[in-house]
Write a protein that holds these residues in place. Structure first.
Motif, PDB file in Angstrom:
ATOM      1  N   LYS A  59       4.469  -1.391  -2.052  1.00  0.00           N
ATOM      2  CA  LYS A  59       4.762  -0.191  -2.843  1.00  0.00           C
ATOM      3  C   LYS A  59       6.234  -0.139  -3.210  1.00  0.00           C
ATOM      4  O   LYS A  59       6.599   0.169  -4.346  1.00  0.00           O
ATOM      5  CB  LYS A  59       4.376   1.052  -2.055  1.00  0.00           C
ATOM      6  N   GLU A  60       7.094  -0.443  -2.269  1.00  0.00           N
ATOM      7  CA  GLU A  60       8.536  -0.399  -2.520  1.00  0.00           C
ATOM      8  C   GLU A  60       9.005  -1.544  -3.412  1.00  0.00           C
ATOM      9  O   GLU A  60       9.799  -1.350  -4.308  1.00  0.00           O
ATOM     10  CB  GLU A  60       9.299  -0.438  -1.200  1.00  0.00           C
ATOM     11  N   VAL A  61       8.494  -2.736  -3.163  1.00  0.00           N
ATOM     12  CA  VAL A  61       8.929  -3.903  -3.924  1.00  0.00           C
ATOM     13  C   VAL A  61       8.249  -3.962  -5.289  1.00  0.00           C
ATOM     14  O   VAL A  61       8.884  -4.318  -6.280  1.00  0.00           O
ATOM     15  CB  VAL A  61       8.661  -5.202  -3.127  1.00  0.00           C
ATOM     16  N   ALA A  62       6.966  -3.612  -5.350  1.00  0.00           N
ATOM     17  CA  ALA A  62       6.173  -3.601  -6.578  1.00  0.00           C
ATOM     18  C   ALA A  62       6.424  -4.844  -7.433  1.00  0.00           C
ATOM     19  O   ALA A  62       6.948  -4.764  -8.535  1.00  0.00           O
ATOM     20  CB  ALA A  62       6.421  -2.327  -7.370  1.00  0.00           C
ATOM     21  N   PRO A  63       6.039  -6.027  -6.926  1.00  0.00           N
ATOM     22  CA  PRO A  63       6.264  -7.245  -7.705  1.00  0.00           C
ATOM     23  C   PRO A  63       5.504  -7.221  -9.024  1.00  0.00           C
ATOM     24  O   PRO A  63       4.419  -6.650  -9.117  1.00  0.00           O
ATOM     25  CB  PRO A  63       5.740  -8.349  -6.786  1.00  0.00           C
ATOM     26  N   SER A  64       6.089  -7.828 -10.018  1.00  0.00           N
ATOM     27  CA  SER A  64       5.462  -7.896 -11.336  1.00  0.00           C
ATOM     28  C   SER A  64       4.431  -9.015 -11.354  1.00  0.00           C
ATOM     29  O   SER A  64       4.686 -10.128 -10.887  1.00  0.00           O
ATOM     30  CB  SER A  64       6.519  -8.159 -12.400  1.00  0.00           C
ATOM     31  N   ALA A  65       3.288  -8.742 -11.915  1.00  0.00           N
ATOM     32  CA  ALA A  65       2.225  -9.730 -12.015  1.00  0.00           C
ATOM     33  C   ALA A  65       2.384 -10.629 -13.235  1.00  0.00           C
ATOM     34  O   ALA A  65       1.684 -11.619 -13.373  1.00  0.00           O
ATOM     35  CB  ALA A  65       0.875  -9.033 -12.056  1.00  0.00           C
ATOM     36  N   ALA A  66       3.313 -10.299 -14.101  1.00  0.00           N
ATOM     37  CA  ALA A  66       3.514 -11.080 -15.325  1.00  0.00           C
ATOM     38  C   ALA A  66       4.015 -12.478 -14.986  1.00  0.00           C
ATOM     39  O   ALA A  66       5.043 -12.639 -14.341  1.00  0.00           O
ATOM     40  CB  ALA A  66       4.510 -10.375 -16.233  1.00  0.00           C
ATOM     41  N   ASN A  67       3.277 -13.485 -15.415  1.00  0.00           N
ATOM     42  CA  ASN A  67       3.642 -14.890 -15.180  1.00  0.00           C
ATOM     43  C   ASN A  67       3.912 -15.180 -13.710  1.00  0.00           C
ATOM     44  O   ASN A  67       4.870 -15.877 -13.389  1.00  0.00           O
ATOM     45  CB  ASN A  67       4.869 -15.282 -16.002  1.00  0.00           C
ATOM     46  N   ALA A  68       3.107 -14.634 -12.812  1.00  0.00           N
ATOM     47  CA  ALA A  68       3.365 -14.803 -11.378  1.00  0.00           C
ATOM     48  C   ALA A  68       2.085 -15.136 -10.629  1.00  0.00           C
ATOM     49  O   ALA A  68       0.984 -14.783 -11.052  1.00  0.00           O
ATOM     50  CB  ALA A  68       3.982 -13.535 -10.804  1.00  0.00           C
ATOM     51  N   HIS A  69       2.262 -15.825  -9.530  1.00  0.00           N
ATOM     52  CA  HIS A  69       1.201 -16.069  -8.565  1.00  0.00           C
ATOM     53  C   HIS A  69       1.668 -15.472  -7.247  1.00  0.00           C
ATOM     54  O   HIS A  69       2.860 -15.369  -6.997  1.00  0.00           O
ATOM     55  CB  HIS A  69       0.955 -17.572  -8.380  1.00  0.00           C
ATOM     56  N   CYS A  70       0.728 -15.095  -6.429  1.00  0.00           N
ATOM     57  CA  CYS A  70       1.062 -14.520  -5.135  1.00  0.00           C
ATOM     58  C   CYS A  70       0.407 -15.357  -4.046  1.00  0.00           C
ATOM     59  O   CYS A  70      -0.789 -15.630  -4.106  1.00  0.00           O
ATOM     60  CB  CYS A  70       0.554 -13.086  -5.076  1.00  0.00           C
ATOM     61  N   LEU A  71       1.184 -15.783  -3.077  1.00  0.00           N
ATOM     62  CA  LEU A  71       0.669 -16.543  -1.946  1.00  0.00           C
ATOM     63  C   LEU A  71       0.598 -15.622  -0.735  1.00  0.00           C
ATOM     64  O   LEU A  71       1.612 -15.049  -0.335  1.00  0.00           O
ATOM     65  CB  LEU A  71       1.584 -17.736  -1.641  1.00  0.00           C
ATOM     66  N   VAL A  72      -0.580 -15.479  -0.166  1.00  0.00           N
ATOM     67  CA  VAL A  72      -0.783 -14.586   0.964  1.00  0.00           C
ATOM     68  C   VAL A  72      -1.388 -15.385   2.112  1.00  0.00           C
ATOM     69  O   VAL A  72      -2.411 -16.044   1.943  1.00  0.00           O
ATOM     70  CB  VAL A  72      -1.743 -13.428   0.597  1.00  0.00           C
ATOM     71  N   CYS A  73      -0.733 -15.346   3.264  1.00  0.00           N
ATOM     72  CA  CYS A  73      -1.326 -15.996   4.432  1.00  0.00           C
ATOM     73  C   CYS A  73      -1.077 -15.111   5.644  1.00  0.00           C
ATOM     74  O   CYS A  73      -0.146 -14.321   5.673  1.00  0.00           O
ATOM     75  CB  CYS A  73      -0.771 -17.400   4.642  1.00  0.00           C
ATOM     76  N   GLY A  74      -1.952 -15.242   6.600  1.00  0.00           N
ATOM     77  CA  GLY A  74      -1.834 -14.437   7.802  1.00  0.00           C
ATOM     78  C   GLY A  74      -3.198 -14.136   8.359  1.00  0.00           C
ATOM     79  O   GLY A  74      -4.213 -14.668   7.901  1.00  0.00           O
ATOM     80  N   PRO A  75      -3.255 -13.259   9.339  1.00  0.00           N
ATOM     81  CA  PRO A  75      -4.542 -12.919   9.944  1.00  0.00           C
ATOM     82  C   PRO A  75      -5.424 -12.156   8.955  1.00  0.00           C
ATOM     83  O   PRO A  75      -4.912 -11.537   8.000  1.00  0.00           O
ATOM     84  CB  PRO A  75      -4.150 -12.044  11.138  1.00  0.00           C
ATOM     85  N   PRO A  76      -6.731 -12.188   9.154  1.00  0.00           N
ATOM     86  CA  PRO A  76      -7.653 -11.521   8.230  1.00  0.00           C
ATOM     87  C   PRO A  76      -7.316 -10.055   7.964  1.00  0.00           C
ATOM     88  O   PRO A  76      -7.453  -9.584   6.835  1.00  0.00           O
ATOM     89  CB  PRO A  76      -9.013 -11.650   8.924  1.00  0.00           C
ATOM     90  N   ILE A  77      -6.847  -9.325   8.966  1.00  0.00           N
ATOM     91  CA  ILE A  77      -6.534  -7.912   8.753  1.00  0.00           C
ATOM     92  C   ILE A  77      -5.392  -7.735   7.756  1.00  0.00           C
ATOM     93  O   ILE A  77      -5.385  -6.807   6.959  1.00  0.00           O
ATOM     94  CB  ILE A  77      -6.242  -7.185  10.102  1.00  0.00           C
ATOM     95  N   MET A  78      -4.426  -8.655   7.770  1.00  0.00           N
ATOM     96  CA  MET A  78      -3.336  -8.579   6.814  1.00  0.00           C
ATOM     97  C   MET A  78      -3.848  -8.854   5.399  1.00  0.00           C
ATOM     98  O   MET A  78      -3.476  -8.155   4.451  1.00  0.00           O
ATOM     99  CB  MET A  78      -2.235  -9.573   7.158  1.00  0.00           C
TER     100      MET A  78
END
Length: 88
Positions: free
Chosen positions: A6-25
């Motif tokens: 919410k604070e960082v609010a990354p832009s999705a324009a021309n971006a990919h997001c890498l998410v890793c961690g435990p299932p709850i995260m």
């Protein structure tokens, strides 16, 4: 939405997001990314926690017909979102 996103609010324009961690995260991180406009194809995550032998022989990493060790372990959210066994 998790407070950091919410604070960082990354832009999705021309971006990919890498998410890793435990299932709850993953459970609490992927929905806000979708709200921010990231396409399911642009959200990448790893399912290596499901692997055991790493060569497709034991079958422990089979998730909805996908062998994590042979077909991944990194997948776009669009590839795994409808698989109930994915843990999130």
């Amino acid at each position: 939405m998790p407070i950091v996103l919410k604070e960082v609010a990354p832009s999705a324009a021309n971006a990919h997001c890498l998410v890793c961690g435990p299932p709850i995260m993953l459970k609490f991180t992927i929905p806000p990314l979708l709200e921010l406009g990231f396409a399911p194809e642009a959200i990448l995550t790893s399912l290596e926690r499901k692997m055991s032998c790493g060569i497709g022989k034991c079958g422990r990493c089979n998730v909805g017909g996908i062998y994590v060790c042979k077909d991944g372990p990194v997948f776009a959210y669009s590839q795994i979102r409808d698989i109930p066994e994915n843990g999130f």
